[in-house]
Write an enzyme that holds these catalytic residues in place. Structure first.
Site, PDB file in Angstrom:
ATOM      1  N   ASP A 396      90.833 -12.064-107.858  1.00  0.00           N
ATOM      2  CA  ASP A 396      91.707 -13.081-108.426  1.00  0.00           C
ATOM      3  C   ASP A 396      91.887 -12.881-109.927  1.00  0.00           C
ATOM      4  O   ASP A 396      90.957 -12.478-110.634  1.00  0.00           O
ATOM      5  CB  ASP A 396      91.096 -14.462-108.154  1.00  0.00           C
ATOM      6  CG  ASP A 396      91.927 -15.589-108.714  1.00  0.00           C
ATOM      7  OD1 ASP A 396      93.088 -15.735-108.278  1.00  0.00           O
ATOM      8  OD2 ASP A 396      91.434 -16.327-109.583  1.00  0.00           O
ATOM      9  N   GLU A 449      95.038  -8.992-107.620  1.00  0.00           N
ATOM     10  CA  GLU A 449      96.128  -9.890-107.972  1.00  0.00           C
ATOM     11  C   GLU A 449      96.365  -9.690-109.465  1.00  0.00           C
ATOM     12  O   GLU A 449      95.664 -10.245-110.299  1.00  0.00           O
ATOM     13  CB  GLU A 449      95.767 -11.351-107.678  1.00  0.00           C
ATOM     14  CG  GLU A 449      96.931 -12.287-107.949  1.00  0.00           C
ATOM     15  CD  GLU A 449      96.530 -13.637-108.529  1.00  0.00           C
ATOM     16  OE1 GLU A 449      97.398 -14.513-108.593  1.00  0.00           O
ATOM     17  OE2 GLU A 449      95.366 -13.796-108.951  1.00  0.00           O
TER      18      GLU A 449
END
Length: 715
Positions: A396, A449
């Protein structure tokens, strides 16, 4: 020393408690606050009462050498006797330097570890606790086993900033925390174990002892499958939030086992290859969706025990479904029981808020310039692969790690040593993490990401890249959604938005992601981004999904998109499963199922996803008609033609140039009546003709339904 013990401020209890090596000091000292009496118990011998030395201290001055002798203590708690092993007779509580500093072995030694020690010819089982708190002046183990009394079990300061203690006969399922004194002797909030494998929910947030060795895995066939090149595989991820996919009849969470029973058959039927779970690492605030984790080594107990989570992964593997976890190494929350100011100092974050505090998320940023922090995070990544058999991690907020000025104005950030904005420590950590994961788990995948144009995110580290296996294609997501939200009559003015992502489609190993980020904070659902009335919205959605599955790149859809969910995602409720009572939504689900199976079964749609040889434009400049066409090509030379019509105007007798002579057979039509489409008649078998079109000697004639995507295979 007695004063320090009474204040839970003792840093070297083994120098004062337990058996004495020097018999002139006596044989044994015991510190037992609240006890009315203590007796020594030796096997086959009469008990010997200890004298009260101070209020909570008891001493045995008999001429006994207990240094190598196993003994027990009979504790009198106001008339209630408790027989215990004295933890301060066990000096062998440390581990080797390499074991405590090598990421692959750190999680096997830090925190609470079930182990057996030998003493006086006896095997004594218990739990060893190790915690890293270099700036603490004292650390005590507190828990349900000692009434959370920090005076009862002071821990020993060991080397390298580590504190340790072995508690004999301690069972699984015991709650515990660490009570510490800071650098100036100040009391600190009780801290959960950073390496804790299991944790309680509000209000205690305590760590819980757990033995990883107990669970018996049944996924050997999955775990021993041959190593494959993931870039060539069909990968279709179903992104899922465990607390809001489905609820039981009372509106409560499904536990991990119930989720497995419901979800796994659904994934198999729908044709997904992987489930990608939003973070399951323990997080105190449910509304963070897991992106504010405190217990990185513990699957959240909201949905069950670590064994229950293992059962979930096991069930997925036995059904042929891979499991990917969201992993959050960019930041951590400020909860008192967590990593924040862990030992009274900013141990895990930079003290300067320009580097150590994330102003958007109100959370601390890991100080990746510290070796112990880097090792902690890399070890955590390896832990999930080793202990929970996961198949991948999606990392993330990588962009927030890579740039020192991420979401910061001038003066709010500190440049690197070269005056730039790249975070060299984060770059080195991510590279190291990827190298370690692929070294030990060659069938794994790591996914970034990353929302910027940082070069080489999915390039190998030996080529200067970060070493990720894949990267989310945020540009494709943004541009394609921007295009499809336009009214069809206006799309001709935005045609380049649709075609531009193909300019960089092979610059990384991309995953085309329609994630949870696109259905929150007022953005609405994917379905409701589509213009028009209800029928047109669903038709647009079907055409868009067809376009997505025809594009190069792996696929990811957030839960609910596959049924055409109309409401924005709500983590406090389940998906709108009632929509499947309506044919339009049944059609979206049926189409998604067929697209997944088509994508998996046709090599041309996936085995050259990541290289330019797998894609050729057939029609990219028909802006006025809002039509695009391209061919996907497999390594073996198979060709699939994908044609999308993004207007509600059907196109009869639509001629399209093709490079090969032959027949194009229809594989899928998103406007088919079985998907609740218009049922507009299409060409099922198109034979090429020697008619020049788009500068190609051969061409075919098709009928394009309104708002549709068609797949044809050259045979």
């Amino acid at each position: 020393m007695f004063e320090k013990l009474s204040q839970a401020a003792c840093s070297e209890p083994f120098a004062f408690l337990g058996p004495f090596i020097d018999p002139t000091q006596g044989a044994l000292r015991v510190w037992m606050p609240g006890a009315t009496g203590v007796a020594l118990v030796l096997e086959g011998q009469p008990r010997i009462a200890l004298e009260r030395e101070k209020e909570s201290a008891f001493i045995l001055k008999a001429d006994l050498n207990l240094h190598l002798t196993h003994y027990q203590l009979a504790i009198d708690w106001n008339g209630v006797e408790q027989l215990v092993d004295d933890p301060y007779q066990y000096h062998g509580i440390y581990a080797e330097y390499d074991d405590l500093h090598t990421p692959k072995t750190m999680y096997q030694h830090m925190g609470s570890q079930f182990m057996t020690l030998e003493r006086d010819g006896k095997s004594i089982s218990g739990i060893r606790f190790l915690v890293y708190a270099p700036h603490a002046t004292a650390v005590s183990l507190v828990g349900s086993f000692n009434d959370w009394d920090g005076r009862r079990h002071p821990m020993q300061r060991l080397d390298y900033g580590i504190w340790g203690l072995f508690i004999p006969d301690l069972a699984e399922g015991v709650s515990y925390k660490f009570e510490m004194k800071g650098p100036k002797g100040e009391g600190l909030p009780h801290k959960a174990d950073p390496w804790g494998f299991y944790a309680e929910q509000y209000p205690s947030f305590a760590s819980v002892t757990y033995d990883h060795a107990r669970y018996q895995w049944q996924d050997a066939q999955w775990q021993t499958r041959p190593v494959t090149e993931k870039r060539k595989e069909a990968l279709s991820f179903y992104e899922l939030h465990a607390g809001s996919w489905k609820r039981n009849e009372q509106g409560e969470f499904l536990n991990y086992r119930e989720l497995a029973a419901e979800l796994v058959p659904y994934l198999v039927d729908m044709g997904y290859t992987h489930v990608e779970l939003m973070p399951v690492s323990e997080h105190p605030f449910y509304g963070s969706w897991g992106y504010q984790p405190v217990g990185l080594f513990a699957p959240t107990s909201r949905y069950g025990s670590p064994d229950d989570f293992k059962f979930f992964v096991d069930a997925c593997h036995q059904a042929g479904i891979g499991v990917v976890l969201d992993w959050v190494p960019a930041h951590f929350p400020s909860d008192d029981h967590g990593l924040a100011n862990f030992d009274g100092t900013p141990l895990f974050h930079d003290p300067d808020p320009r580097r150590g505090w994330h102003q958007d998320w109100n959370s601390f940023i890991y100080d990746l310039g510290r070796e112990q922090v880097r090792r902690f995070l890399v070890s955590n990544a390896l832990y999930w692969f080793e202990q929970f058999h996961i198949d991948g991690i999606r990392v993330d907020a990588v962009a927030s790690m890579l740039y020192l000025d991420y979401s910061r104005s001038h003066g709010q950030w500190i440049p690197n040593m070269d005056g730039g904005n790249e975070n060299y420590d984060a770059i080195a950590t991510l590279k190291w993490m990827n190298e370690e994961v692929y070294k030990y788990f060659p069938n794994a995948m790591t996914i970034a990401e990353e929302s910027t144009a940082f070069p080489g995110v999915s390039a190998p580290t030996f080529m200067g890249g970060l070493g990720f296996g894949f990267k989310w294609n945020m540009g494709w997501m943004h541009d394609s959604l921007s295009y499809i939200k336009e009214e069809p009559v206006h799309r001709k003015y935005h045609h380049n938005t649709l075609t531009f992502p193909l300019v960089y489609a092979h610059s990384e190993n991309y995953v085309l992601s329609l994630s949870h980020d696109e259905v929150v904070y007022g953005k609405g659902s994917i379905h409701n981004k589509m213009p028009g009335d209800e029928w047109q919205q669903t038709a647009n959605l079907r055409a868009y999904f067809g376009y997505m599955y025809g594009q190069p790149g792996k696929k990811l859809n957030f839960m609910g998109a596959e049924i055409g969910q109309t409401a924005e995602w709500n983590h406090d409720d389940q998906l709108q499963w009632f929509l499947l009572d309506f044919p339009r939504h049944q059609g979206v689900q049926a189409l998604t199922r067929d697209l997944n199976h088509l994508y998996r079964n046709q090599a041309a749609l996936h085995d050259q996803d990541c290289i330019p040889a797998g894609f050729e434009w057939r029609l990219q400049d028909a802006a006025e008609q809002s039509i695009i066409a391209h061919e996907r090509i497999s390594e073996a030379g198979e060709r699939i033609l994908v044609v999308s019509n993004f207007t509600p105007v059907p196109r009869d007798e639509f001629r399209l140039g093709v490079p090969n002579k032959g027949r194009y057979q229809l594989l899928l039509n998103t406007d088919d009546s079985k998907y609740a489409g218009s049922g507009y008649e299409v060409v099922v078998d198109a034979k090429s003709e020697a008619v020049v079109s788009e500068d190609l000697a051969q061409s075919i004639v098709l009928r394009l339904p309104p708002l549709s995507t068609l797949f044809y295979k050259l045979v």
